[in-house]
Design a protein around this motif. Structure first.
Motif, short mmCIF file in Angstrom:
data_model
loop_
_atom_site.label_atom_id
_atom_site.label_comp_id
_atom_site.label_asym_id
_atom_site.label_seq_id
_atom_site.Cartn_x
_atom_site.Cartn_y
_atom_site.Cartn_z
N ALA A 288 46.35 19.13 -7.00
CA ALA A 288 46.91 20.25 -6.23
C ALA A 288 48.06 20.87 -7.02
O ALA A 288 48.79 20.18 -7.75
CB ALA A 288 47.39 19.76 -4.87
N LEU A 289 48.21 22.16 -6.87
CA LEU A 289 49.26 22.89 -7.58
C LEU A 289 50.63 22.42 -7.11
O LEU A 289 50.94 22.43 -5.93
CB LEU A 289 49.11 24.39 -7.31
CG LEU A 289 49.88 25.34 -8.22
CD1 LEU A 289 49.26 25.37 -9.60
CD2 LEU A 289 49.89 26.74 -7.61
N GLY B 184 52.96 28.07 -9.18
CA GLY B 184 53.77 27.46 -8.13
C GLY B 184 55.03 28.26 -7.87
O GLY B 184 55.44 29.09 -8.70
N PRO B 185 55.72 28.01 -6.73
CA PRO B 185 56.88 28.81 -6.35
C PRO B 185 58.08 28.66 -7.27
O PRO B 185 58.96 29.51 -7.26
CB PRO B 185 57.20 28.32 -4.94
CG PRO B 185 56.59 26.96 -4.85
CD PRO B 185 55.36 27.01 -5.70
N PHE C 110 55.77 32.59 -16.07
CA PHE C 110 54.43 33.17 -16.11
C PHE C 110 54.07 33.76 -14.75
O PHE C 110 54.63 33.39 -13.72
CB PHE C 110 53.40 32.08 -16.49
CG PHE C 110 53.71 31.38 -17.77
CD1 PHE C 110 53.41 31.97 -19.00
CD2 PHE C 110 54.32 30.13 -17.76
CE1 PHE C 110 53.72 31.32 -20.18
CE2 PHE C 110 54.64 29.48 -18.94
CZ PHE C 110 54.34 30.08 -20.16
N ARG C 111 53.10 34.67 -14.80
CA ARG C 111 52.57 35.23 -13.57
C ARG C 111 51.07 35.46 -13.73
O ARG C 111 50.56 35.45 -14.87
CB ARG C 111 53.27 36.54 -13.22
CG ARG C 111 53.11 37.64 -14.26
CD ARG C 111 53.93 38.87 -13.86
NE ARG C 111 53.78 39.93 -14.84
CZ ARG C 111 54.40 41.10 -14.77
NH1 ARG C 111 55.20 41.35 -13.73
NH2 ARG C 111 54.22 42.01 -15.70
N GLN D 72 54.57 24.21 -16.14
CA GLN D 72 54.87 25.42 -16.91
C GLN D 72 55.54 25.12 -18.25
O GLN D 72 55.40 25.89 -19.20
CB GLN D 72 55.74 26.37 -16.09
CG GLN D 72 57.17 25.94 -15.87
CD GLN D 72 58.03 27.08 -15.33
OE1 GLN D 72 57.73 28.25 -15.54
NE2 GLN D 72 59.12 26.73 -14.64
N GLU D 73 56.26 24.00 -18.36
CA GLU D 73 56.95 23.70 -19.61
C GLU D 73 55.98 23.44 -20.76
O GLU D 73 56.38 23.46 -21.93
CB GLU D 73 57.86 22.47 -19.44
CG GLU D 73 59.07 22.70 -18.55
CD GLU D 73 58.78 22.48 -17.07
OE1 GLU D 73 59.73 22.47 -16.27
OE2 GLU D 73 57.58 22.29 -16.70
N PHE D 74 54.72 23.20 -20.44
CA PHE D 74 53.73 22.90 -21.48
C PHE D 74 52.68 24.01 -21.62
O PHE D 74 51.67 23.82 -22.29
CB PHE D 74 53.08 21.54 -21.22
CG PHE D 74 54.02 20.40 -21.51
CD1 PHE D 74 53.95 19.72 -22.71
CD2 PHE D 74 55.01 20.05 -20.61
CE1 PHE D 74 54.83 18.70 -23.01
CE2 PHE D 74 55.90 19.03 -20.88
CZ PHE D 74 55.81 18.35 -22.09
#
Length: 359
Positions: A29-30, A77-78, A83-84, A143-145
């Motif tokens: 899950a995200l 994620g929130p 990124f978008r 997101q860091e990767f």
């Protein structure tokens, strides 16, 4: 934000030595800092073949290989700020690390003291479930990767930069290769051809080292200045002390002794290809020339992003052959025969949801 596990599909090796076949599975899950990607292209690395066949003895099954991933963001994620949806992004050989040790803090996540989490065949740091790679429709990564694909970089050819590219770029940067550096590259396969292109892009004088002269024309086309036949004693003698750095891309057990005298004083031979034993090596040329033999894995996330930007500026891309997902077993067989120039890239648009896949 979706709180459910993400159903997806791909190709997996169900056991050592088995052919890859369609496979349905779930992504986690995200999480608040996660990015979900639709995978557009996946590079085929020799490591994928080794892992699928358990050549190194530590594979887990079933495994979806693939750690050269280019795709498009479809959900974030929130807490994601980098990124978008719609962004073109990439993921390489690792998807997590501890983020707090000295190596992670200096941007060397590949050397994480607690061990980084591999894109496939690793264990998720929170759930402990087996990670699965890029021979699939979707992937979820913190997101860091996640890396940003620069404008102008050909998406259909960029995927091998995420492993073959960074594996050869990292030692070039570590040993400060630049204009006037004398660089040798042993082997002209998937790793070797990237080492040649990147070293040339950095301004080095580049020599390909091969057991036969057969690849001379290819080496010159890729940008090398010359080819040195490593089985020719006279040619080796004439090249003694002639290199600051030699990048050894050969992916199997071999003899380093012919290459050590080619290094200048304080020169380094860095191994990036073979994972495992090498032939017995004499210390004489090391001692007499203050030479070194070193190893190098991939680079960290910041350095990989630097590589992508560098390749976009210099228009450096792997030489690749595009295949369909259902051609992966044939591609593995061709890799074993060295019948590829120089990397395979899977067009993931060719992956369709199977009606009867295993799970």
């Amino acid at each position: 934000m979706a709180s459910f596990r993400y159903k997806t599909f791909g190709y997996a090796a169900p056991s050592a030595g088995a052919r890859l076949k369609p496979f349905c599975f779930e992504r986690r899950a995200l999480r608040p800092n996660d990015v979900t990607m639709e995978i557009l292209y996946a590079g085929v690395c020799h490591s994928d073949l080794h892992w699928a066949r358990n050549d190194w003895g530590w594979s887990n099954y079933p495994v979806v290989p693939g750690h050269e991933i280019v795709g498009r963001v479809i959900e974030v994620g929130p807490k994601v700020t980098r990124f978008r949806a719609g962004d073109h992004v990439a993921v390489g050989c690792m998807v997590d690390s501890c983020q707090h040790c000295d190596q992670c803090r200096r941007g060397e996540e590949q050397l994480c003291r607690e061990g980084n989490t591999m894109t496939y065949g690793g264990l998720d740091r929170i759930t402990q479930e087996l990670t699965q790679g890029g021979y699939s429709k979707h992937v979820v990564v913190r997101q860091e990767f996640v890396l940003r694909v620069p404008e102008g970089l050909d998406l259909s050819r960029a995927a091998p930069l995420l492993c073959a590219g960074i594996t050869t770029y990292s030692p070039l940067r570590t040993w400060n290769v630049g204009p006037g550096s004398r660089v040798g590259v042993i082997g002209l396969g998937g790793l070797g051809h990237m080492a040649v292109k990147l070293a040339c892009g950095l301004g080095a004088q580049v020599t390909v080292m091969s057991r036969t002269p057969d690849k001379r024309a290819d080496a010159l086309v890729l940008g090398a200045d010359r080819l040195l036949v490593s089985t020719d004693p006279d040619a080796l003698m004439q090249s003694a002390n002639g290199f600051d750095l030699i990048i050894d891309t050969v992916p199997n057990k071999h003899d380093l002794n012919p290459y050590l005298p080619l290094l200048d004083v304080d020169g380094t031979l860095v191994i990036v290809g073979q994972v495992g034993p090498l032939d017995e090596m004499s210390s004489v040329p090391l001692l007499l020339g203050r030479r070194r033999v070193a190893g190098s894995p991939i680079g960290g996330i910041a350095q990989t992003q630097e590589l992508l930007e560098f390749c976009a500026r210099k228009n450096i891309l792997p030489e690749s052959e595009t295949i369909r997902m259902d051609q992966i077993n044939e591609a593995f067989e061709r890799m074993e025969r060295s019948d590829v120039r120089y990397r395979f890239v899977i067009d993931m648009a060719s992956l369709t949801e199977p009606a009867d896949a295993t799970s």
